[in-house]
Design an enzyme around this catalytic site. Structure first.
Site, PDB file in Angstrom:
ATOM      1  N   HIS A 194      40.480  21.002  24.922  1.00  0.00           N
ATOM      2  CA  HIS A 194      40.485  21.229  26.370  1.00  0.00           C
ATOM      3  C   HIS A 194      41.418  20.219  27.033  1.00  0.00           C
ATOM      4  CE1 HIS A 194      39.068  21.462  30.526  1.00  0.00           C
ATOM      5  NE2 HIS A 194      38.598  22.652  30.220  1.00  0.00           N
ATOM      6  N   ASN A 210      32.157  26.919  30.742  1.00  0.00           N
ATOM      7  CA  ASN A 210      32.209  25.513  30.343  1.00  0.00           C
ATOM      8  C   ASN A 210      31.560  24.673  31.435  1.00  0.00           C
ATOM      9  OD1 ASN A 210      32.826  22.971  29.386  1.00  0.00           O
ATOM     10  ND2 ASN A 210      35.011  23.099  29.874  1.00  0.00           N
ATOM     11  N   GLY A 218      34.229  25.482  36.895  1.00  0.00           N
ATOM     12  CA  GLY A 218      33.303  25.237  37.997  1.00  0.00           C
ATOM     13  C   GLY A 218      32.455  26.429  38.380  1.00  0.00           C
ATOM     14  N   GLU A 250      44.884  27.661  29.465  1.00  0.00           N
ATOM     15  CA  GLU A 250      44.431  27.037  30.705  1.00  0.00           C
ATOM     16  C   GLU A 250      45.591  26.254  31.311  1.00  0.00           C
ATOM     17  OE1 GLU A 250      41.375  24.133  30.063  1.00  0.00           O
ATOM     18  OE2 GLU A 250      42.541  23.118  28.541  1.00  0.00           O
TER      19      GLU A 250
END
Length: 257
Positions: free
Chosen positions: A95, A9, A235, A168
């Site tokens: 998300h 992502n 990241g 997540e």
């Protein structure tokens, strides 16, 4: 045996040159096709650049979000049909940054999942608890609430699940913290048990990704867990070497097929 997937992502990062460089690096890494399946989620503005580089490869790409209406006066939004027109196979929905910054509700997320499925996209649906919720021992309750909105959308007549779940833990995103492999595995088992209430067969085949500061140095231990089928990488997906290392860890896990 469930396949493995590593999804990157990119969030709101990168220009066209960056997209070409990152995509080419992945394509030239010599990864075995589909083991794992590698998917990248670039910003909407970079979908064309990625698709042009990856169109003749096993690399897949998807959108970071979509709106639930097919078309109309919805300035700034993008539809499932538009994503399909760009060659997308997947779309991220729910998300934590969408839930927190844009106050997306479970009801809105359900609308988006329905729109994605109607458009022929595979939703990668994100769920997870905040640090405050975790500290209060509410992880299971939060996940149950989020998933009880989503799991009824499983196509019980299909042989394979029509969506993917990404766990997540919000407290681990962008913080450098990560759930231990054992902690992540326990949550994935809980998610699979919730899914089994709808269909035991689909629950066994449901792809569960972990997303929470996944890096090259912790990916292998995560992928060794029986119910962690891959990763949603944030990241680290912007660093070609790091992302490829994560893909190689999934490749070495020996669970593709």
């Amino acid at each position: 045996m469930r396949p493995t997937m590593v999804a990157g992502n990119w969030k709101m990062n990168g220009l066209s040159g960056d997209a070409v460089h990152l995509t080419q690096a992945i394509l030239h890494a010599g990864l075995e096709p589909m083991r794992p399946e590698v998917v990248i989620f670039p910003p909407f503005t970079l979908l064309h650049a990625v698709s042009q580089e990856a169109k003749s490869s096993a690399l897949r790409w998807g959108g970071q979000n979509l709106f639930w209406e097919a078309s109309g006066a919805y300035t700034g939004e993008i539809s499932g049909a538009m994503l399909r027109d760009m060659g997308c196979r997947y779309v991220l929905i729910g998300h934590s940054e969408r839930r927190q910054i844009f106050a997306e509700s479970d009801a809105q997320i359900v609308q988006k999942i329905k729109a994605a499925l109607l458009s022929g996209l595979i939703p990668v649906v994100c769920v997870g608890e905040t640090e405050a919720e975790r500290a209060q021992g509410l992880t299971d309750a939060v996940l149950r609430r989020q998933l009880e909105a989503v799991l009824p959308l499983l196509n019980l007549e299909a042989s394979q699940p029509n969506l993917i779940i990404a766990y997540e833990p919000v407290w681990a995103i962008g913080t450098g913290l990560s759930a231990s492999p054992e902690q992540a595995q326990a949550v994935h088992v809980f998610i699979r048990e919730l899914a089994a209430a709808y269909s035991a067969q689909l629950a066994r085949r449901l792809l569960l990704l972990y997303g929470g500061s996944v890096k090259g140095n912790n990916a292998a231990a995560l992928f060794d867990q029986a119910d962690i089928d891959g990763a949603l990488v944030g990241g680290a997906s912007l660093q070609a070497g790091e992302f490829i290392q994560i893909c190689r860890a999934a490749e070495s896990a020996g669970r593709g097929g």
